[in-house]
Design a protein around this motif. Structure first.
Motif, mmCIF file in Angstrom:
data_model
loop_
_atom_site.group_PDB
_atom_site.id
_atom_site.type_symbol
_atom_site.label_atom_id
_atom_site.label_comp_id
_atom_site.label_asym_id
_atom_site.label_seq_id
_atom_site.Cartn_x
_atom_site.Cartn_y
_atom_site.Cartn_z
ATOM 1 N N VAL A 29 22.815 45.244 107.809
ATOM 2 C CA VAL A 29 22.245 44.010 108.346
ATOM 3 C C VAL A 29 22.139 44.089 109.864
ATOM 4 O O VAL A 29 23.010 44.651 110.534
ATOM 5 C CB VAL A 29 23.114 42.793 107.950
ATOM 6 C CG1 VAL A 29 22.579 41.514 108.575
ATOM 7 C CG2 VAL A 29 23.173 42.665 106.437
ATOM 8 N N ILE A 74 17.646 39.979 109.595
ATOM 9 C CA ILE A 74 18.685 38.946 109.556
ATOM 10 C C ILE A 74 19.841 39.394 110.434
ATOM 11 O O ILE A 74 20.292 40.535 110.349
ATOM 12 C CB ILE A 74 19.180 38.691 108.118
ATOM 13 C CG1 ILE A 74 18.020 38.199 107.241
ATOM 14 C CG2 ILE A 74 20.316 37.672 108.104
ATOM 15 C CD1 ILE A 74 18.426 37.920 105.800
ATOM 16 N N PHE A 79 24.007 36.543 108.290
ATOM 17 C CA PHE A 79 24.270 37.107 106.963
ATOM 18 C C PHE A 79 25.738 36.915 106.569
ATOM 19 O O PHE A 79 26.044 36.731 105.381
ATOM 20 C CB PHE A 79 23.912 38.592 106.925
ATOM 21 C CG PHE A 79 23.923 39.165 105.532
ATOM 22 C CD1 PHE A 79 22.857 38.940 104.675
ATOM 23 C CD2 PHE A 79 25.005 39.902 105.076
ATOM 24 C CE1 PHE A 79 22.868 39.452 103.379
ATOM 25 C CE2 PHE A 79 25.026 40.419 103.787
ATOM 26 C CZ PHE A 79 23.953 40.190 102.944
ATOM 27 N N ASP A 80 26.638 36.944 107.530
ATOM 28 C CA ASP A 80 28.056 36.725 107.232
ATOM 29 C C ASP A 80 28.269 35.333 106.621
ATOM 30 O O ASP A 80 29.055 35.170 105.685
ATOM 31 C CB ASP A 80 28.877 36.875 108.511
ATOM 32 C CG ASP A 80 30.373 36.798 108.244
ATOM 33 O OD1 ASP A 80 30.898 37.666 107.511
ATOM 34 O OD2 ASP A 80 31.019 35.864 108.757
ATOM 35 N N ILE A 82 25.908 33.631 104.982
ATOM 36 C CA ILE A 82 25.227 33.617 103.682
ATOM 37 C C ILE A 82 26.047 34.310 102.604
ATOM 38 O O ILE A 82 26.184 33.808 101.487
ATOM 39 C CB ILE A 82 23.835 34.282 103.814
ATOM 40 C CG1 ILE A 82 22.891 33.356 104.589
ATOM 41 C CG2 ILE A 82 23.250 34.619 102.444
ATOM 42 C CD1 ILE A 82 21.544 33.962 104.902
ATOM 43 N N ILE A 83 26.609 35.469 102.928
ATOM 44 C CA ILE A 83 27.343 36.213 101.904
ATOM 45 C C ILE A 83 28.622 35.485 101.493
ATOM 46 O O ILE A 83 29.042 35.529 100.334
ATOM 47 C CB ILE A 83 27.637 37.666 102.389
ATOM 48 C CG1 ILE A 83 27.908 38.593 101.199
ATOM 49 C CG2 ILE A 83 28.773 37.700 103.377
ATOM 50 C CD1 ILE A 83 26.704 38.829 100.321
ATOM 51 N N SER A 107 16.463 32.146 107.002
ATOM 52 C CA SER A 107 16.933 33.273 106.187
ATOM 53 C C SER A 107 17.288 32.818 104.773
ATOM 54 O O SER A 107 17.036 33.543 103.797
ATOM 55 C CB SER A 107 18.155 33.927 106.847
ATOM 56 O OG SER A 107 17.814 34.492 108.093
ATOM 57 N N SER A 108 17.855 31.630 104.654
ATOM 58 C CA SER A 108 18.186 31.085 103.328
ATOM 59 C C SER A 108 16.920 30.868 102.506
ATOM 60 O O SER A 108 16.905 31.075 101.287
ATOM 61 C CB SER A 108 18.948 29.762 103.472
ATOM 62 O OG SER A 108 20.161 29.966 104.164
#
Length: 498
Positions: A29, A74, A79-80, A82-83, A107-108
């Motif tokens: 990422v 992203i 991303f952190d 989101i994950i 990003s979502s």
């Protein structure tokens, strides 16, 4: 009766993310060198995220039985978040700036996380965060229509545009609006803009899409008009032609006669000459223009708290929240006003309206005291300025004494907190320099010694700067460097007690 132990489940899956036993996917990422590799489990991501379900079906395992993905578009920070949501169903936004949250929203959407998209939109339009949306309005609005399904933020933006159309019409990004975004604006029944000006904006937008059209309308051929008509074919039906005055029809519509179907043009003129006569063209209702004394009802977006959409400050650079902060500094308060601003701010000068030369300030604001100048630095988004309690003088060049002037920079996407810098060298507080087109806060006896120096044409010339010298007559620097800059927009506002 079924008992659900969601907290324990969320915690266990979060622990699996932190200690990825038997992972079979790696996701790289972010852009080099600020990138990071996440080790994750395909079954969890496929069951929670439609995007990954499709992506994993397209991605083969390597020789180590691992699927390798790269997501350079992203950021690691986004991303952190989101994950952790995908694994544990948890979301923490407390320490994230609104710019990051907006990136998280886009990003979502890309990852088809609909639940997260709805939640983040509601979070951004609540009153605590709405000021960021207003401050970055053009970017937010354009993104919403590129993405298509940010309905909550679109409603928020359209409510602002309806009451304050110049928010978008005077923006540098107006000409880059997608067609459907422009149409959504000109369809608004309560758009607070005269119909002939709406026509002007549509023509401006259409001509910008065809830069090869001659600048002089007298040089246009029939093919030129056909080109513009084709570009505007979906916009023109939403103009309320029958609410344009006779004078404006002649001045603004007639030069573009070839854009009109013959029947519509005949009906427009028929209504002007014999208003009672029946015509076959559709007559759209007049827009609901509010008088200056009207009380504006603030519509609320369904299922979220009501939003104060109507700013009391007539500015395209700063928001109501900035005005409250300025008022607090003027009154030397230790805490910032949060409501009931004791001052009103009247717009005196706006660069995009009156011109960007500093001499314009002296010409318009001669003998005016208690003014605030605010400027948006080109290319950085910084908002800087100064408060001048003294009278501006367009004749006399002199140093002016003040104990109450200050310079400032506001909290923005790139600045964590606002900065105020009060005058310390009272005899050299303000330099009044109309003849050579300078307006200065602070002692200029040292090179780059001004706390704030505005010079020449603020938009086309890079003469302005903020000093970072050890001594310039003000408490501290309001910028991190002394590089000369130009501005996207600037305004001078008169501060008056209510």
């Amino acid at each position: 009766m079924t008992t659900k132990f969601y907290d324990r489940l969320s915690n266990d899956f979060t622990q699996l993310l932190e200690n990825p036993i038997d992972y079979n996917v790696t996701i790289e990422v972010g852009e080099t060198p600020v990138n990071q590799t996440f080790e994750v489990h395909s079954y969890i991501l496929q069951s929670r995220c439609p995007y990954f379900k499709k992506k994993f079906n397209e991605t083969p395992f390597n020789e180590k039985n691992i699927k390798v993905l790269k997501m350079n578009n992203i950021s690691v920070k986004v991303f952190d978040v989101i994950i952790k949501y995908i694994y544990g169903g948890t979301l923490s936004l407390e320490n994230l700036e609104n710019s990051i949250i907006f990136d998280l929203l886009t990003s979502s959407h890309e990852l088809e996380l609909d639940e997260l998209v709805e939640h983040l939109q509601t979070h951004l339009v609540t009153s605590n965060n709405a000021s960021w949306l207003k401050l970055n309005f053009a970017h937010v609005y354009q993104t919403c229509y590129q993405v298509k399904n940010f309905d909550t933020i679109q409603k928020f933006c359209n409510n602002i545009i309806a009451k304050h159309p110049n928010t978008i019409f005077e923006s540098e990004k107006f000409i880059s609006l997608p067609e459907d975004a422009l149409i959504s604006i000109i369809k608004l029944d309560d758009l607070q803009e005269d119909e002939d000006k709406i026509w002007d904006h549509i023509i401006q937008w259409g001509r910008s899409k065809n830069p090869t059209l001659p600048a002089n309308l007298d040089e246009w051929t029939s093919d030129n008009f056909i080109t513009l008509k084709t570009t505007l074919k979906n916009c023109l039906p939403h103009v309320r032609y029958f609410n344009i005055s006779r004078e404006q029809v002649l001045e603004k519509l007639y030069p573009y006669l070839q854009l009109f179907e013959p029947k519509l043009w005949l009906d427009i003129n028929t209504k002007l000459l014999t208003p009672e006569k029946q015509i076959s063209s559709i007559i759209l209702p007049p827009r609901k223009i509010l008088s200056a004394t009207s009380t504006i009802p603030i519509p609320s977006i369904p299922s979220i708290p009501s939003i104060p959409l109507i700013p009391s400050i007539p500015s395209n650079v700063i928001t109501d929240e900035h005005a409250l902060e300025l008022s607090s500094w003027i009154d030397r308060r230790e805490t910032t006003y949060t409501e009931n601003n004791p001052y009103e701010f009247n717009l005196l000068v706006r660069g995009s309206r009156d011109g960007f030369d500093v001499k314009t300030i002296y010409n318009i604001c001669d003998k005016v005291s208690n003014t605030v100048i605010v400027a948006k630095v080109k290319g950085t988004g910084e908002i800087i300025g100064g408060y001048n309690p003294l009278e501006i003088d367009k004749i006399e060049k002199k140093w002016c004494f003040s104990q109450d002037s200050f310079t400032f920079s506001f909290k923005t996407e790139n600045l964590k907190n606002s900065i105020i810098s009060r005058v310390t060298s009272f005899d050299y507080a303000i330099y009044n320099g109309p003849n050579n087109s300078w307006l200065q806060f602070g002692d200029a006896r040292l090179q780059f010694g001004n706390a704030l120096n505005l010079g020449g044409n603020l938009k086309t010339e890079k003469k302005s700067y903020c000093g970072i010298a050890t001594y310039f007559g003000y408490e501290k620097s309001i910028r991190s460097n002394s590089n000369c800059f130009s501005v996207e927009e600037f305004e001078v506002l008169k501060v008056l007690p209510k």
